[in-house]
Write a protein that holds these residues in place. Sequence first.
Motif, PDB file in Angstrom:
ATOM      1  N   LYS A 102       5.762  15.276   4.228  1.00 15.10           N
ATOM      2  CA  LYS A 102       4.596  14.955   5.060  1.00 15.10           C
ATOM      3  C   LYS A 102       4.049  13.578   4.641  1.00 15.10           C
ATOM      4  N   ILE A 103       3.514  12.880   5.580  1.00 16.92           N
ATOM      5  CA  ILE A 103       2.970  11.511   5.471  1.00 16.92           C
ATOM      6  C   ILE A 103       4.111  10.504   5.259  1.00 16.92           C
ATOM      7  N   PHE A 104       4.878  10.675   4.153  1.00 14.21           N
ATOM      8  CA  PHE A 104       6.051   9.820   3.922  1.00 14.21           C
ATOM      9  C   PHE A 104       7.056  10.616   3.115  1.00 14.21           C
ATOM     10  N   GLU A 105       8.318  10.181   3.189  1.00 11.30           N
ATOM     11  CA  GLU A 105       9.351  10.823   2.368  1.00 11.30           C
ATOM     12  C   GLU A 105       9.299  10.200   0.984  1.00 11.30           C
ATOM     13  N   MET A 106       9.595  10.991  -0.033  1.00 11.64           N
ATOM     14  CA  MET A 106       9.635  10.452  -1.404  1.00 11.64           C
ATOM     15  C   MET A 106      11.038   9.965  -1.722  1.00 11.64           C
TER      16      MET A 106
ATOM     17  N   ASP B 218       2.217  14.770  -8.366  1.00 13.21           N
ATOM     18  CA  ASP B 218       3.176  15.828  -8.007  1.00 13.21           C
ATOM     19  C   ASP B 218       4.598  15.353  -8.313  1.00 13.21           C
ATOM     20  N   PRO B 219       4.914  15.240  -9.629  1.00 15.95           N
ATOM     21  CA  PRO B 219       6.200  14.632  -9.999  1.00 15.95           C
ATOM     22  C   PRO B 219       7.420  15.347  -9.419  1.00 15.95           C
ATOM     23  N   ASN B 220       7.298  16.644  -9.172  1.00 18.73           N
ATOM     24  CA  ASN B 220       8.453  17.383  -8.636  1.00 18.73           C
ATOM     25  C   ASN B 220       8.450  17.465  -7.114  1.00 18.73           C
ATOM     26  N   ASN B 221       7.481  16.804  -6.487  1.00 24.77           N
ATOM     27  CA  ASN B 221       7.386  16.784  -5.012  1.00 24.77           C
ATOM     28  C   ASN B 221       7.434  18.198  -4.406  1.00 24.77           C
ATOM     29  N   ILE B 222       6.574  19.068  -4.959  1.00 25.65           N
ATOM     30  CA  ILE B 222       6.532  20.434  -4.404  1.00 25.65           C
ATOM     31  C   ILE B 222       5.385  20.617  -3.411  1.00 25.65           C
ATOM     32  N   LEU B 223       4.373  19.716  -3.444  1.00 26.03           N
ATOM     33  CA  LEU B 223       3.205  19.927  -2.582  1.00 26.03           C
ATOM     34  C   LEU B 223       3.432  19.329  -1.195  1.00 26.03           C
ATOM     35  N   ASN B 224       3.594  20.211  -0.240  1.00 29.96           N
ATOM     36  CA  ASN B 224       3.799  19.835   1.164  1.00 29.96           C
ATOM     37  C   ASN B 224       4.788  18.677   1.324  1.00 29.96           C
ATOM     38  N   PRO B 225       6.006  18.832   0.782  1.00 28.58           N
ATOM     39  CA  PRO B 225       6.972  17.718   0.849  1.00 28.58           C
ATOM     40  C   PRO B 225       7.355  17.378   2.282  1.00 28.58           C
TER      41      PRO B 225
ATOM     42  N   ALA C 218       0.843  -1.209   0.000  1.00 31.23           N
ATOM     43  CA  ALA C 218       0.000   0.000   0.000  1.00 31.23           C
ATOM     44  C   ALA C 218       0.875   1.255   0.000  1.00 31.23           C
ATOM     45  N   VAL C 219       1.981   1.210   0.756  1.00 35.90           N
ATOM     46  CA  VAL C 219       2.896   2.369   0.791  1.00 35.90           C
ATOM     47  C   VAL C 219       3.447   2.621  -0.612  1.00 35.90           C
ATOM     48  N   SER C 220       3.781   1.538  -1.326  1.00 39.95           N
ATOM     49  CA  SER C 220       4.378   1.759  -2.638  1.00 39.95           C
ATOM     50  C   SER C 220       3.327   2.306  -3.619  1.00 39.95           C
TER      51      SER C 220
END
Length: 462
Positions: free
Chosen positions: A458-462, A449-456, A437-439
């Motif tokens: 939070k919840i999990f690290e990319m 959000d391919p560039n990980n700009i939205l609230n980076p 589920a995490v994956s």
Amino acid sequence: MLLKNNIDSIKTLIKSENVLTDREERYCYAQDSTNTREKHSLPDAVVFVETIEDVQKVLKFANTCKIPVISRGAGTNMVGACVPKNGGIILNFSKMNKILDFNPVNMTVKVQPGVVLGDLREFVESKGLFYPPDPSNLRVSTIGGSIAQSSGGPMSFKYGTTKDYILSLTVVLADGTLMKVGAGTIKDAVGYHLNQLIVGSEGTLAVVVEAELKLIPKPEASRVVLAYFDTMEEAISGVNNIIASRVFPATIDFMDNNSITTVEKFYPCGLLTDKEAMLLVEIDGFESSMQTQQERVEKALKEAGASNIVVASTDEEKKSVWTARRSSFAATAKLAPDVLSDDIIVPRTNLAKMVRGAKDICDKYGLPVCMVGHVGDGNIHPQIALNLENDEEFKNYISAKSEMYELAVSLGGTISAEHGVGSEKISYFEKTVDTEAVSYMRGIKKLFDPNNILNPGKIFEM
Ligand code: MLT
Ligand code: ZN
């Protein structure tokens, strides 16, 4: 850290009086209602958006320059969900605070994200309708924040949480594209429910700019039955007895002795301080059903061992007991420099073990805890008072917290019911959620959000 020319660019996109860049002005946006030892990072700019186009312009620019964007309502979040991890732009929605449309026949209301929940409730109640989600901070918190966290509150027991009231959302995607999700109808079986994916996503997938909400008829009458017990276990069996009696109260909330005495000390309102636990059972519905519901609830509570039962039936009495319950966090905050309110949920069948276990864990580590919760849902909030600057207390807190989470998971529960993960629970997230589920969640985040700009961060690290 944003470069000066980035800030200048934002000022060409947005009215310059809506862009705050002075250090003093940015300072309070590095905090929310989460007490932490780790200081959050200062945003580089705070942008007060006034229109959907403002949001689109900021996101398009931020996505091109890969600048983090953190949406913010009233900042009442308790897991660090609306503060920057590493600078960036805060989108402040306090100027997008209009009720845009109200339809009494469809029982719907369309709102901007900055509308304060308490104002929304008052507005719809003046029309004979009702919006049930009722987090304790509803006098200040906003619908946008509530959607970001899928907030609940005492009334979730009967009426569900924010996710159950979302008919459609208009969102701005990371690259500035506008998207509408959900048909706005009471039922909708057309495709994936992307609106349900965005509710509770803590601002990590898209930025909500309008929401169409479902309303229900305002219950004609209500009463609050307050029941006191000599043990926590009796109180929990009171919960089960009410459920077995087939009455469906609006709330079954709980305060333990520490919470009752702490509230009574700072906001005296006549609660009995010599009992180990108290349930706040609000019944609602037609006036003609009140007496029958009350009798059944009282019987269920007495059979569980309730030693005192008090009924609040006037508006003033009901307001007073709910103010007491909602003051628990503020009262606990007066016991020590910091207070951390946790949020754990287990199946009701394991609730007694969870409540006792959480109390024992806090006692073992010498941490004062005031326990409240929406026990009808199996949801408890151990509110721990401590000094985070004290190394010993901090170490004890971290150990207690992870033991409580382990216990919750071992009892078939999870680490948050309504406050979210934010940055505070990030290190426990992957230990709690199924690896597959995490994956999938990471894949969804990448798609939105391919560039990980939205609230980076939070919840999990990319
Ligand atoms: C509550 O139920 O009071 C809120 O979730 C806030 C808290 O946990 O203190
Ligand atoms: Zn709560």
